[in-house]
Design an enzyme around this catalytic site. Structure first.
Site, mmCIF file in Angstrom:
data_model
loop_
_atom_site.group_PDB
_atom_site.id
_atom_site.type_symbol
_atom_site.label_atom_id
_atom_site.label_comp_id
_atom_site.label_asym_id
_atom_site.label_seq_id
_atom_site.Cartn_x
_atom_site.Cartn_y
_atom_site.Cartn_z
ATOM 1 C CB THR A 149 -22.521 -56.943 -16.220
ATOM 2 O OG1 THR A 149 -23.260 -57.816 -17.100
ATOM 3 C CG2 THR A 149 -21.681 -55.983 -17.053
ATOM 4 C CG LEU A 150 -25.239 -62.611 -13.385
ATOM 5 C CD1 LEU A 150 -24.549 -63.563 -12.445
ATOM 6 C CD2 LEU A 150 -26.235 -61.743 -12.616
ATOM 7 C CG ASN A 151 -19.302 -63.175 -12.941
ATOM 8 O OD1 ASN A 151 -20.178 -64.017 -12.790
ATOM 9 N ND2 ASN A 151 -18.337 -63.291 -13.846
ATOM 10 C CE1 TYR A 200 -17.623 -66.243 -23.225
ATOM 11 C CE2 TYR A 200 -15.631 -66.191 -24.555
ATOM 12 C CZ TYR A 200 -16.301 -65.868 -23.395
ATOM 13 O OH TYR A 200 -15.666 -65.173 -22.411
ATOM 14 N NE ARG A 259 -0.208 -51.740 -12.607
ATOM 15 C CZ ARG A 259 1.042 -51.317 -12.412
ATOM 16 N NH1 ARG A 259 1.823 -51.040 -13.441
ATOM 17 N NH2 ARG A 259 1.496 -51.159 -11.171
ATOM 18 C CB ALA A 281 -0.285 -60.719 -9.538
ATOM 19 C CB ALA A 326 -15.352 -63.707 -11.513
ATOM 20 C CB ALA A 327 -9.613 -61.975 -10.887
ATOM 21 C CG ASP A 343 -16.117 -59.911 -13.882
ATOM 22 O OD1 ASP A 343 -15.722 -59.010 -14.645
ATOM 23 O OD2 ASP A 343 -16.349 -61.073 -14.255
#
Length: 305
Positions: free
Chosen positions: A36-38, A107, A232, A234, A261-262, A264
């Site tokens: 969500t930040l991105n 993480y 989806r 590419a 981040a694609a 986002d």
């Protein structure tokens, strides 16, 4: 919803973490990121000074949290809804990418301050202020990190915000490791879907969480959501809005460096275009354009230039 972005107030709810990019030579490049930040950063860039973009989260009182807030302020993101919890720390993650640009995440986030974002006394005025926003944006990761009590408070906020005319936007981002079980995640997702106006879905996440057979089954699971976008990768994205369906091709990229981040960034550009009055097709084209640039640069946030 009035789609003029002039004076629009948008709140994005979620978690930002310390990001470590694992380089081929074994070194680590440190930055910050979170789904969500991105989206908040790219949304602020897309809308410019025509809108107010605030980030809603909880951080610690450490130097990394200080640096996060400084970087957000430099991007034009409002800090008034950010809690700083004494003695706490933000979460941390590491990105490892293969030769094709596909990513793997590691993480360290179980004790992150955001876990108490909606449960502290300081959260009460924030929760009270959120329904006055024009747009509230959150994700499946938001649902996971808030915990059961935080999710309950979020739903109460979404209900009041919608009653006041807010647009509720949800990105499904499903991360199995954040949930005790797939059943717990399914129940949490289903609880919030009744209050979502725009669903930005990644097809792989929907298949992993609910086991849908195809895209048609995904759309059928959102019968009351006004606008549904199925990302989806590419392939062309699929959209259902206003009783109509659209298919918008993705932009071809010769060399993918990092897909972080694609989705986002796609969501940010899509939402920004819709807020400016663009059609769903125009919004999807904008989303594909931005995502195609993002995946050609390492890390979640590309340089502004």
């Amino acid at each position: 919803m009035n789609t003029s972005n002039t004076g629009k107030r948008i709140a994005l709810i979620g978690e930002c973490m310390i990001e470590l990019q694992h380089r081929a030579d074994g070194s680590l490049q440190q930055s910050f990121g979170g789904d969500t930040l991105n989206t908040a950063v790219y949304l602020a860039r897309e809308l410019g000074e025509g809108a107010c973009v605030d980030y809603v989260t909880a951080l610690g009182d450490d130097s990394f949290s200080d640096a996060m807030c400084q970087s957000w302020a430099e991007e034009g993101i409002g800090l008034g809804m950010v809690q700083r919890l004494p003695g706490r720390l933000p979460g941390l993650y590491c990105i490892q990418t293969d030769a094709k640009g596909e990513r793997r995440f590691l993480y360290w986030r179980n004790e992150a301050a955001v876990r108490d974002c909606f449960t502290t006394p300081a959260a009460e005025p924030i929760l009270a202020a959120l329904p006055a926003y024009d747009v509230l944006y959150f994700s499946g990761i938001t649902l996971a990190v808030l915990g059961e009590l935080g999710r309950k408070k979020l739903i109460e906020t979404l209900i009041e915000a919608r009653q006041r005319g807010a647009w509720i936007v949800f990105d499904n981002n499903y991360r199995p490791r954040l949930w005790a079980s797939v059943e717990q995640a399914q129940a949490a997702y289903r609880q919030v879907l009744a209050y979502v106006d725009l669903a930005l879905l990644t097809v792989d996440d929907e298949l992993a969480l609910f086991g849908y057979d195809d895209s048609a089954a995904v759309f059928a699971a959102y019968p009351d959501t006004a606008e549904v976008v199925l990302k989806r990768g590419a392939e062309a994205c699929l959209i259902r809005c206003g009783g109509e369906s659209f298919e918008v091709p993705a932009q071809r990229v010769e060399k993918v460096v990092d897909t972080t981040a694609a989705g986002d960034s796609f969501s940010a550009a899509y939402l920004a275009c819709r807020l400016r009055g663009g059609s769903p097709e125009q919004a999807a084209e904008a989303g594909h354009r931005l995502a195609s640039r993002v995946i050609q640069v390492p890390g979640a946030l590309i340089p502004r230039a």
